[in-house]
Every structure is written in structure tokens, then in C-alpha cells.
Design a protein around this motif. Structure first.
Motif, PDB file in Angstrom:
ATOM      1  N   MET A   1       0.850  -1.192   0.000  1.00  0.00           N
ATOM      2  CA  MET A   1       0.000   0.000   0.000  1.00  0.00           C
ATOM      3  C   MET A   1       0.886   1.241   0.000  1.00  0.00           C
ATOM      4  SD  MET A   1      -2.915   1.122   2.768  1.00  0.00           S
ATOM      5  CE  MET A   1      -1.715   1.265   4.092  1.00  0.00           C
ATOM      6  N   ALA A   2       0.620   2.153  -0.926  1.00  0.00           N
ATOM      7  CA  ALA A   2       1.420   3.374  -1.022  1.00  0.00           C
ATOM      8  C   ALA A   2       1.150   4.286   0.170  1.00  0.00           C
ATOM      9  CB  ALA A   2       1.104   4.109  -2.322  1.00  0.00           C
TER      10      ALA A   2
ATOM     11  N   LEU B   1      10.344   5.292  -1.544  1.00  0.00           N
ATOM     12  CA  LEU B   1       9.932   5.858  -0.260  1.00  0.00           C
ATOM     13  C   LEU B   1       8.428   5.725  -0.067  1.00  0.00           C
ATOM     14  CD1 LEU B   1      12.071   9.146  -0.180  1.00  0.00           C
ATOM     15  CD2 LEU B   1      12.585   6.971   0.920  1.00  0.00           C
ATOM     16  N   THR B   2       7.669   5.854  -1.147  1.00  0.00           N
ATOM     17  CA  THR B   2       6.208   5.802  -1.029  1.00  0.00           C
ATOM     18  C   THR B   2       5.690   4.369  -0.964  1.00  0.00           C
ATOM     19  OG1 THR B   2       5.828   5.798  -3.432  1.00  0.00           O
ATOM     20  CG2 THR B   2       6.081   7.937  -2.350  1.00  0.00           C
ATOM     21  N   GLN B   3       6.447   3.400  -1.445  1.00  0.00           N
ATOM     22  CA  GLN B   3       5.993   2.017  -1.477  1.00  0.00           C
ATOM     23  C   GLN B   3       6.516   1.185  -0.308  1.00  0.00           C
ATOM     24  OE1 GLN B   3       3.722   1.038  -3.634  1.00  0.00           O
ATOM     25  NE2 GLN B   3       3.758   3.024  -4.668  1.00  0.00           N
ATOM     26  N   ALA B   4       7.619   1.610   0.318  1.00  0.00           N
ATOM     27  CA  ALA B   4       8.196   0.854   1.431  1.00  0.00           C
ATOM     28  C   ALA B   4       7.297   0.955   2.657  1.00  0.00           C
ATOM     29  CB  ALA B   4       9.603   1.372   1.746  1.00  0.00           C
TER      30      ALA B   4
ATOM     31  N   GLN C   1       4.515  -0.593 -10.055  1.00  0.00           N
ATOM     32  CA  GLN C   1       4.060   0.382  -9.074  1.00  0.00           C
ATOM     33  C   GLN C   1       4.502   1.802  -9.419  1.00  0.00           C
ATOM     34  OE1 GLN C   1       5.914  -1.412  -5.664  1.00  0.00           O
ATOM     35  NE2 GLN C   1       4.047  -2.468  -5.028  1.00  0.00           N
ATOM     36  N   LEU C   2       5.712   1.953  -9.943  1.00  0.00           N
ATOM     37  CA  LEU C   2       6.294   3.283 -10.129  1.00  0.00           C
ATOM     38  C   LEU C   2       6.336   3.742 -11.586  1.00  0.00           C
ATOM     39  CD1 LEU C   2       9.362   2.941  -7.708  1.00  0.00           C
ATOM     40  CD2 LEU C   2       7.033   3.664  -7.179  1.00  0.00           C
TER      41      LEU C   2
ATOM     42  N   GLY D   1      -4.917  -7.396  12.560  1.00  0.00           N
ATOM     43  CA  GLY D   1      -3.544  -7.652  12.159  1.00  0.00           C
ATOM     44  C   GLY D   1      -2.876  -6.375  11.696  1.00  0.00           C
ATOM     45  N   PRO D   2      -1.662  -6.461  11.165  1.00  0.00           N
ATOM     46  CA  PRO D   2      -0.915  -5.267  10.758  1.00  0.00           C
ATOM     47  C   PRO D   2      -1.520  -4.620   9.529  1.00  0.00           C
ATOM     48  CG  PRO D   2       0.242  -7.256  10.112  1.00  0.00           C
ATOM     49  CD  PRO D   2      -0.929  -7.703  10.941  1.00  0.00           C
ATOM     50  N   ARG D   3      -1.312  -3.301   9.435  1.00  0.00           N
ATOM     51  CA  ARG D   3      -1.800  -2.572   8.270  1.00  0.00           C
ATOM     52  C   ARG D   3      -0.975  -2.860   7.037  1.00  0.00           C
ATOM     53  NH1 ARG D   3      -1.872   3.404  10.444  1.00  0.00           N
ATOM     54  NH2 ARG D   3      -0.075   2.588  11.571  1.00  0.00           N
ATOM     55  N   ASN D   4       0.293  -3.173   7.218  1.00  0.00           N
ATOM     56  CA  ASN D   4       1.180  -3.419   6.082  1.00  0.00           C
ATOM     57  C   ASN D   4       1.301  -4.921   5.882  1.00  0.00           C
ATOM     58  OD1 ASN D   4       1.606  -0.706   6.075  1.00  0.00           O
ATOM     59  ND2 ASN D   4       3.478  -0.825   7.293  1.00  0.00           N
ATOM     60  N   ARG D   5       0.946  -5.396   4.715  1.00  0.00           N
ATOM     61  CA  ARG D   5       1.074  -6.808   4.414  1.00  0.00           C
ATOM     62  C   ARG D   5       2.000  -6.972   3.228  1.00  0.00           C
ATOM     63  NH1 ARG D   5      -1.894 -10.088   7.100  1.00  0.00           N
ATOM     64  NH2 ARG D   5      -1.521 -11.752   5.608  1.00  0.00           N
TER      65      ARG D   5
END
Length: 297
Positions: free
Chosen positions: A1-2, A32-35, A51-52, A180-184
Motif C-alpha cells: 500500500m502506497a 519511499l512511497t511504497q516501502a 508500481q512506479l 492484524g498489521p496494516r502493512n502486508r
């Protein structure tokens, strides 16, 4: 998620960024926006290209791989292999330039080169300080511990990173344990329990590498780039890598333009189909009626 990230004005005067190409610099800002909130991301050139660079078809997985190679050589990112055998990367100075409000836990393994914390020497006692024991009235040596700030550190070429409490991180977000976590991580099982599609075992880069090795002379970079983009498109459509590989072999033998790869792969996939067409023969009255109908009339 960006995610929304911050780019400082001094980034455009960075000597490290000035050492790489403009496309590599754009890829760096996009990372930076995707990490995730630890600055980590899967090291997949094809996914990052989608993505980019989705609207720049001329800059595909092969070109993004070159960007990542330049950024790694300049020390802006670090590419590493996790304990699960997968490839990951992280932005080295991410924690120094990004201030995250309520950061999420990362599901990506820590970098073995930067995320292990800074080792410190054990505290040494300081002799000579005398204090009086209020219970016995006798004096005794006092050994104050050396503060953490004054502990001696060994020389490191990289800036010190915040010390993490452990090498593993829990899989549950502290804000919403039920969700659960927001980042998967890309490619992991969704929260609903449904299985995610398995990643492609053969990438477009692998196929182009095989193509180049089979050539007597190395093709021009522009040709390899176009072949990489065409192969990546076919793989994304679900075409069997064996068919793409056979199409590349036939295209190399015939010396065709890279843009014709899809047509050549189509030809390879349907090579076993019948090629003899039934010729249409218009009806005409027979000349010998008796012979044609055998006297049935």
C-alpha cells in the motif's frame, strides 16, 4: 500500500543521488512511497516497475533492475536475502528522514547488515570513589556504571541506527489486534484466509538472460529492453514461461523485431493445431446425371 512520505529540500543537493542516473533517482523517491514504515520492501524489479513506472512502458523491469543496482552501489538502498530465502531491500537512511506517526509493525525480515543494532562494550567500573555505608559507618568503594551515552563504540562506516529490542517482530498491530498489521507483504495470504496466487517462478529477466547467452554476439541494450517488456507482459497474462522461452528461441533464429514476440509465442502455442483448411466448393449440377445419382432418380 502506497504511503505519503517526505522529501527534504537537501535531497536535491545530495552527492549520493547525484552519482546515479535520473531514472534511478526517480525510482528511489518512488521506493519511499511504497516501502513500509521501516523502509523495507520486496526486491522484485517487475513489481516495482508496475508500481512506479506503469505509465512509462519504455521503463520496464529490466530498466528498474538497473536502477536498483545503481542505488545499491551508491549505498542508498541495501539488498539482502531474508531467512525465508526471498529477496528484500530497504532504504538505508529511511529512519533519519522519515518521521512516522504511529508506525505499523513490519512483516518483512530485518536487514542483517543495518537492523541488528550497534554493539556496545560492557560498562567498566570506576575505582576511587568512596562512599559511606549508613548502616555500618564504614567506607566502601563505589562503582558507578558508565552511562549508555558514554559507552565506547567501534568504528562503523554507516550511521548508527536505533537499537531494536529483538530480531523478530510480532505479526499483530498494537492498534487493531483483531485485524492484524496494516502493512502486508506482497504475495502473502490475505486476511480472509483465501490463498494468494503463487508468484511466477521464471521472470522476464531470467528469460532475457537466457536469450542473451544463446546469442553469438550480445544484442543491443534497446533490443533486450523491448524483449524484457514484451516477455513481462506475456508472463503477466499467465502465458506459460516455456512458451515464452520457445518464442524467444524462434525469434532469435529468425531475427525478428522484438515487438513480434507475442505473435511468435502465439505461433508456438498453437503449432499443433490443424493447418489444412477445408476448401469451399460451390455446388454445380453434375454433367452426367445418371452417374451422379446412380439411377436413383
Amino acid at each position: 500500500m502506497a504511503r505519503i512520505r517526505t522529501i527534504k529540500p537537501e535531497a536535491f543537493a545530495s552527492e549520493s543521488l547525484a552519482a546515479v542516473s535520473l531514472s534511478a533517482e526517480r525510482t528511489f523517491f518512488g521506493l519511499l512511497t511504497q516501502a513500509d514504515d521501516k523502509g523495507r520492501i520486496r526486491d522484485q524489479a517487475a513489481v516495482i516497475a508496475g508500481q512506479l513506472w506503469s505509465l512509462r512502458r519504455e521503463h520496464g523491469p529490466v530498466e528498474v533492475e538497473e536502477d536498483l543496482t545503481q542505488l545499491d552501489a551508491a549505498g542508498l538502498i541495501c539488498r539482502y536475502e531474508g531467512e525465508d530465502g526471498r529477496q528484500y531491500l530497504h532504504v538505508v537512511a529511511f529512519a533519519l528522514h522519515q518521521k512516522i506517526n504511529r508506525p505499523s509493525m513490519s512483516r518483512i525480515p530485518s536487514c542483517p547488515h543495518h537492523d541488528l543494532g550497534v554493539p556496545r562494550e560492557p560498562s567498566l567500573p570506576v575505582r576511587g570513589a568512596v562512599t559511606e555505608d549508613s548502616r555500618t559507618g564504614q567506607t566502601a568503594d563505589r562503582e558507578p556504571a558508565v552511562s549508555r551515552e558514554s559507552a565506547v563504540q567501534g568504528p562503523f562506516s554507516e550511521p548508527s541506527q536505533p537499537v531494536e529490542e529483538g530480531l523478530t517482530e510480532p505479526d499483530v498491530s498494537p492498534q487493531r489486534p483483531d485485524l492484524g498489521p496494516r502493512n502486508r507483504e506482497l504475495g502473502t495470504t490475505p486476511l480472509g484466509g483465501a490463498s494468494a496466487p503463487a508468484p511466477q517462478t521464471v521472470s522476464a529477466k531470467d528469460l532475457v538472460t537466457e536469450y542473451t547467452a544463446a546469442c553469438e554476439h550480445r544484442p543491443p541494450t534497446s533490443v533486450l529492453g523491448q524483449l524484457g517488456r514484451e516477455a513481462a507482459t506475456l508472463l503477466a497474462e499467465g502465458i506459460d514461461p516455456a512458451h515464452v522461452r520457445a518464442g524467444l528461441d524462434r525469434q532469435r533464429t529468425k531475427g525478428l523485431h522484438p515487438k513480434t514476440l507475442a505473435s511468435v509465442v502465439h505461433e508456438v502455442m498453437n503449432a499443433g493445431a490443424p493447418t489444412t483448411a477445408v476448401t469451399h466448393r460451390p455446388w454445380t449440377n453434375p454433367t452426367d446425371v445418371a452417374a451422379a445419382y446412380g439411377g436413383a432418380l
